[in-house]
Write a protein that holds these residues in place. Structure first.
Motif, PDB file in Angstrom:
ATOM      1  N   ALA A 151       0.862  -1.191   0.000  1.00  0.00           N
ATOM      2  CA  ALA A 151       0.000   0.000   0.000  1.00  0.00           C
ATOM      3  C   ALA A 151       0.892   1.233   0.000  1.00  0.00           C
ATOM      4  CB  ALA A 151      -0.914  -0.013   1.212  1.00  0.00           C
ATOM      5  N   ALA A 152       1.433   1.526  -1.178  1.00  0.00           N
ATOM      6  CA  ALA A 152       2.366   2.644  -1.339  1.00  0.00           C
ATOM      7  C   ALA A 152       2.284   3.139  -2.773  1.00  0.00           C
ATOM      8  CB  ALA A 152       3.792   2.193  -1.027  1.00  0.00           C
ATOM      9  N   PRO A 153       2.455   4.432  -3.005  1.00  0.00           N
ATOM     10  CA  PRO A 153       2.458   4.948  -4.383  1.00  0.00           C
ATOM     11  C   PRO A 153       3.574   4.298  -5.185  1.00  0.00           C
ATOM     12  CG  PRO A 153       2.282   6.744  -2.791  1.00  0.00           C
ATOM     13  CD  PRO A 153       2.607   5.507  -2.005  1.00  0.00           C
ATOM     14  N   PRO A 154       3.361   4.050  -6.482  1.00  0.00           N
ATOM     15  CA  PRO A 154       4.397   3.425  -7.313  1.00  0.00           C
ATOM     16  C   PRO A 154       5.677   4.248  -7.369  1.00  0.00           C
ATOM     17  CG  PRO A 154       2.270   3.411  -8.417  1.00  0.00           C
ATOM     18  CD  PRO A 154       2.117   4.282  -7.218  1.00  0.00           C
ATOM     19  N   ALA A 155       6.791   3.559  -7.609  1.00  0.00           N
ATOM     20  CA  ALA A 155       8.089   4.229  -7.706  1.00  0.00           C
ATOM     21  C   ALA A 155       8.147   5.154  -8.916  1.00  0.00           C
ATOM     22  CB  ALA A 155       9.206   3.189  -7.782  1.00  0.00           C
ATOM     23  N   SER A 156       7.371   4.856  -9.946  1.00  0.00           N
ATOM     24  CA  SER A 156       7.348   5.645 -11.175  1.00  0.00           C
ATOM     25  C   SER A 156       5.994   5.460 -11.830  1.00  0.00           C
ATOM     26  CB  SER A 156       8.469   5.179 -12.112  1.00  0.00           C
ATOM     27  OG  SER A 156       8.327   5.734 -13.404  1.00  0.00           O
ATOM     28  N   HIS A 157       5.622   6.370 -12.730  1.00  0.00           N
ATOM     29  CA  HIS A 157       4.353   6.204 -13.441  1.00  0.00           C
ATOM     30  C   HIS A 157       4.465   5.170 -14.553  1.00  0.00           C
ATOM     31  CE1 HIS A 157       6.442   8.977 -16.129  1.00  0.00           C
ATOM     32  NE2 HIS A 157       5.572   8.666 -17.069  1.00  0.00           N
ATOM     33  N   GLU A 158       5.701   4.712 -14.843  1.00  0.00           N
ATOM     34  CA  GLU A 158       5.929   3.622 -15.792  1.00  0.00           C
ATOM     35  C   GLU A 158       6.791   2.557 -15.121  1.00  0.00           C
ATOM     36  OE1 GLU A 158       5.678   6.182 -19.961  1.00  0.00           O
ATOM     37  OE2 GLU A 158       7.652   5.643 -19.170  1.00  0.00           O
ATOM     38  N   LEU A 159       6.805   1.345 -15.689  1.00  0.00           N
ATOM     39  CA  LEU A 159       7.557   0.249 -15.097  1.00  0.00           C
ATOM     40  C   LEU A 159       9.059   0.514 -15.149  1.00  0.00           C
ATOM     41  CD1 LEU A 159       4.746  -1.073 -15.694  1.00  0.00           C
ATOM     42  CD2 LEU A 159       5.983  -3.229 -15.964  1.00  0.00           C
ATOM     43  N   ILE A 160       9.764   0.052 -14.119  1.00  0.00           N
ATOM     44  CA  ILE A 160      11.225   0.125 -14.077  1.00  0.00           C
ATOM     45  C   ILE A 160      11.776  -1.297 -14.018  1.00  0.00           C
ATOM     46  CG2 ILE A 160      13.255   0.954 -12.841  1.00  0.00           C
ATOM     47  CD1 ILE A 160      11.452   3.073 -11.525  1.00  0.00           C
ATOM     48  N   TYR A 161      12.529  -1.682 -15.034  1.00  0.00           N
ATOM     49  CA  TYR A 161      13.245  -2.962 -15.064  1.00  0.00           C
ATOM     50  C   TYR A 161      14.705  -2.668 -14.723  1.00  0.00           C
ATOM     51  CZ  TYR A 161       9.357  -5.297 -17.459  1.00  0.00           C
ATOM     52  OH  TYR A 161       8.142  -5.841 -17.791  1.00  0.00           O
ATOM     53  N   ALA A 162      15.175  -3.173 -13.588  1.00  0.00           N
ATOM     54  CA  ALA A 162      16.513  -2.827 -13.117  1.00  0.00           C
ATOM     55  C   ALA A 162      17.432  -4.035 -13.109  1.00  0.00           C
ATOM     56  CB  ALA A 162      16.440  -2.228 -11.724  1.00  0.00           C
TER      57      ALA A 162
END
Length: 391
Positions: free
Chosen positions: A190-201
């Protein structure tokens, strides 16, 4: 009972097949061993290709998807502490949409019940019979009473651990299997996403993925060992590892912590059986193939299978012969193997393999550098990620 098509499994594949057949005026019965609550609540894949969105929308299932789905025009590849955006829409003209598999299932169940299509939950002892005849049967138990469903055709949409594929006699199917030496530890927070798009790291400590289910729910993954004990991963340890693997060179921290609602470990494998048919039994979705989740292809492949199978069944039931049914397996497999290749490529490029071979590390970084610096390289990733043409 008798029906034209008996469908085993009430996941996205089975329910979508029943819906498309209903639109074509073809009767079907869907059998599911789990409860309605279970299939509507289990968290699975959450990314739809453009073609999958189009199939659902064109079949009248797009209202909530269009309202609540999160459309993405790009994604980020992060390595060496720096992010590199791949402009999916700019390169292909297409988007992907975040919309959970359980939400697709809810929409399909609601549609099925609205028009009164037979949908049997919590059945037991399901078995298929007489597959090589013109009158296959499904036996099952419902409410303690043994029942028989007579069919013209049977669709095995009951997943990797279902009963349909094992019911095919030994020697008929050829299985292609690859098990990867790592797994994913996944959380829903239950937290806002790290980015508005996916991050593949890609990180020397292992792969990480930051995605979401909504503007207030984050879905995050960490590469781990297949035999990992989930109890050994406290919330603090998980967040610390996510911060480390998703770290940016400029020191900015995008990972937002919050209460962890779910956690689990997912094995990684590639699996395909050929052919996807035996007599009057047709396999679709996870019953016939599994992909590692790196390429986000699992649910999308199931939808693509069903689109082909529904048209083939429609032609057969409307008296146009069996040519489309006879060609179903080859047509579906042509797309499945391309998706397998892409999923394998993404997995191999982004994960840390046992031993931490320095040569392999350099090759992976070079591959990522090429994709991010070359329009041709970025296009290869983008056109596969948004989904190859359905036809």
């Amino acid at each position: 009972m008798r029906t034209q098509v008996g469908i085993v499994g009430a996941g996205p594949a089975g329910l979508l097949l029943a819906h498309l057949l209903h639109l074509a005026g073809i009767e079907s019965v869907v059998l599911e061993t789990r409860s309605r609550a279970y299939v509507e609540e289990r968290i699975r894949a959450g990314l739809l290709e453009q073609g999958s969105v189009d199939v659902l929308t064109e079949s009248g299932l797009g209202a909530r998807l269009q309202r609540e789905g999160l459309a993405h025009d790009g994604l980020e590849l992060r390595f060496g502490g720096a992010g590199h955006r791949i402009d999916l829409k700019g390169l292909t003209g297409k988007q992907v949409t975040i919309y959970g598999q359980q939400e697709v299932v809810k929409d399909l169940i609601a549609a099925r019940l609205a028009y009164g299509g037979p949908l049997r939950f919590e059945v037991a002892d399901v078995a298929v019979h007489d597959l090589e005849t013109d009158a296959p049967r499904i036996t099952y138990t419902e409410g303690g009473e043994a029942r028989v469903l007579e069919c013209d055709l049977i669709a095995g949409c009951d997943g990797f651990h279902g009963i349909c594929r094992p019911a095919i006699p030994p020697g008929v199917l050829t299985a292609y299997d690859r098990v990867y030496p790592f797994a994913w530890l996944g959380i829903l927070a239950a937290a806002p996403p790290a980015s508005h798009e996916l991050i593949y790291a890609r990180h020397e400590r292992g792969f990480a993925l930051a995605t979401m289910r909504s503007p207030t729910l984050s879905r995050l993954y960490l590469q781990c060992a297949p035999e990992e004990d989930i109890a050994a991963w406290s919330d603090d340890r998980i967040w610390a590892e996510l911060h480390a693997r998703l770290a940016r060179r400029d020191g900015a921290d995008q990972v937002t912590e919050g209460p962890i609602l779910q956690k689990g470990i997912t094995a990684m494998r590639s699996y395909v059986v050929e052919p996807m048919r035996h007599g009057r039994l047709f396999l679709a979705g996870d019953a016939a193939h599994i992909v590692p989740p790196t390429g986000a292809k699992g649910m999308n492949l199931a939808i693509a299978d069903i689109r082909v199978l529904a048209r083939a069944i429609e032609g057969f039931c409307q008296g146009h012969g069996s040519d489309l049914l006879d060609g179903y397996s080859a047509k579906a497999l042509a797309r499945i193997w391309k998706a397998q290749r892409f999923s394998w490529w993404m997995t191999s490029m982004l994960h840390r393999f046992d031993g931490g071979d320095p040569f392999e590390h350099k090759v992976q970084v070079a591959e990522l550098d090429y994709i991010c610096a070359s329009r041709a390289g970025a296009m290869t990733l983008a056109e596969n990620y948004v989904g190859l043409p359905l036809d």
